[in-house]
Enzyme design. Structure first.
Site, PDB file in Angstrom:
ATOM      1  CG  HIS A 242      22.448  99.227  60.131  1.00 37.13           C
ATOM      2  ND1 HIS A 242      22.166 100.381  60.830  1.00 37.13           N
ATOM      3  CD2 HIS A 242      23.305  99.574  59.151  1.00 37.13           C
ATOM      4  CE1 HIS A 242      22.829 101.385  60.278  1.00 37.13           C
ATOM      5  NE2 HIS A 242      23.544 100.922  59.262  1.00 37.13           N
TER       6      HIS A 242
ATOM      7  CG  HIS B 279      26.516  98.194  56.037  1.00 43.24           C
ATOM      8  ND1 HIS B 279      25.892  98.947  55.078  1.00 43.24           N
ATOM      9  CD2 HIS B 279      26.566  98.975  57.144  1.00 43.24           C
ATOM     10  CE1 HIS B 279      25.576 100.131  55.574  1.00 43.24           C
ATOM     11  NE2 HIS B 279      25.977 100.177  56.831  1.00 43.24           N
TER      12      HIS B 279
HETATM   13  P1  5GP Z   1      24.919 103.410  58.080  1.00 44.15           P
HETATM   14  O1  5GP Z   1      25.562 104.600  57.439  1.00 44.15           O
HETATM   15  O2  5GP Z   1      24.012 103.889  59.198  1.00 44.15           O
HETATM   16  O3  5GP Z   1      25.884 102.345  58.479  1.00 44.15           O
HETATM   17  O4  5GP Z   1      24.042 102.737  56.952  1.00 44.15           O
HETATM   18  C1  5GP Z   1      22.712 103.036  56.702  1.00 44.15           C
HETATM   19  C2  5GP Z   1      22.349 102.327  55.435  1.00 44.15           C
HETATM   20  O5  5GP Z   1      20.945 102.295  55.337  1.00 44.15           O
HETATM   21  C3  5GP Z   1      22.870 103.021  54.166  1.00 44.15           C
HETATM   22  O6  5GP Z   1      23.686 102.112  53.442  1.00 44.15           O
HETATM   23  C4  5GP Z   1      21.591 103.419  53.412  1.00 44.15           C
HETATM   24  O7  5GP Z   1      21.706 103.260  52.004  1.00 44.15           O
HETATM   25  C5  5GP Z   1      20.571 102.467  54.000  1.00 44.15           C
HETATM   26  N1  5GP Z   1      19.218 102.998  54.031  1.00 44.15           N
HETATM   27  C6  5GP Z   1      18.834 104.237  54.434  1.00 44.15           C
HETATM   28  N2  5GP Z   1      17.494 104.368  54.351  1.00 44.15           N
HETATM   29  C7  5GP Z   1      17.028 103.173  53.892  1.00 44.15           C
HETATM   30  C8  5GP Z   1      15.704 102.704  53.599  1.00 44.15           C
HETATM   31  O8  5GP Z   1      14.707 103.388  53.736  1.00 44.15           O
HETATM   32  N3  5GP Z   1      15.620 101.424  53.136  1.00 44.15           N
HETATM   33  C9  5GP Z   1      16.708 100.622  52.966  1.00 44.15           C
HETATM   34  N4  5GP Z   1      16.501  99.402  52.492  1.00 44.15           N
HETATM   35  N5  5GP Z   1      17.962 101.042  53.238  1.00 44.15           N
HETATM   36  C10 5GP Z   1      18.116 102.312  53.697  1.00 44.15           C
END
Ligand code: 5GP
Ligand code: ZN
Length: 139
Positions: free
Chosen positions: A99, A101
């Site tokens: 993903h 951001h």
């Molecule tokens: P990463 O740390 O993997 O780059 O980011 C994961 C992101 O996913 C985090 O910013 C977290 O807040 C978001 N996230 C985790 N679980 C969920 C969810 O169930 N729904 C949504 N909309 N975002 C999520």
């Protein structure tokens, strides 16, 4: 049921505040935003990270991210937009489904990628509505 929360969102088994969907890509509000308008853009197919994802999916995510960055700029008038993508726990990745951001920032905001608390659902819904409207206005 998939163990991956983003796959569950894609399947409609978990809720999200969606802003964009096509055959390949889904975009929705981050549940714990760093700031107002924090978006996540994902391929619908499950790839753990950049090292696994196929090129077509990544290009599709990037093209949608670009359109959404313009929509964010119009909807929320940030001073800048952070585009972040983390690969592996050591790099800070916490959800192991590729993903991007998109994080609108004002001058002086700390450069963080992760929020600490869940966003107010009404606020997430309102931001999703404004971003979706800005996206439509550009079509
Ligand atoms: P990463 O740390 O993997 O780059 O980011 C994961 C992101 O996913 C985090 O910013 C977290 O807040 C978001 N996230 C985790 N679980 C969920 C969810 O169930 N729904 C949504 N909309 N975002 C999520
Ligand atoms: Zn997944």
């Amino acid at each position: 049921m998939s163990a991956c929360i983003f796959c569950r969102i894609v399947a409609g088994e978990a809720p999200c505040h969606g802003v964009y969907e096509d055959e390949t890509v889904l975009a929705f509000m981050d549940i714990a935003p760093v700031g107002d308008g924090h978006l996540l853009v994902i391929p619908k197919r499950h790839y753990e990270n950049l090292l696994e994802a196929d090129e077509a999916s990544m290009l599709a995510v990037m093209a949608v991210s670009r359109r959404l960055a313009h929509a964010l700029k119009r909807a929320l008038t940030p001073d800048g937009i952070g585009v972040h993508q983390l690969n592996g726990a050591a790099a800070g990745q916490t959800v192991f489904h590729y993903h991007m951001h998109l994080i609108p920032r004002k001058h002086g905001d700390p450069i963080a990628v992760h929020g600490r608390t869940a966003g107010d659902p009404a606020r997430l819904a309102e931001n999703a509505r404004r971003i979706t409207a800005a996206l439509r206005a550009a079509d």
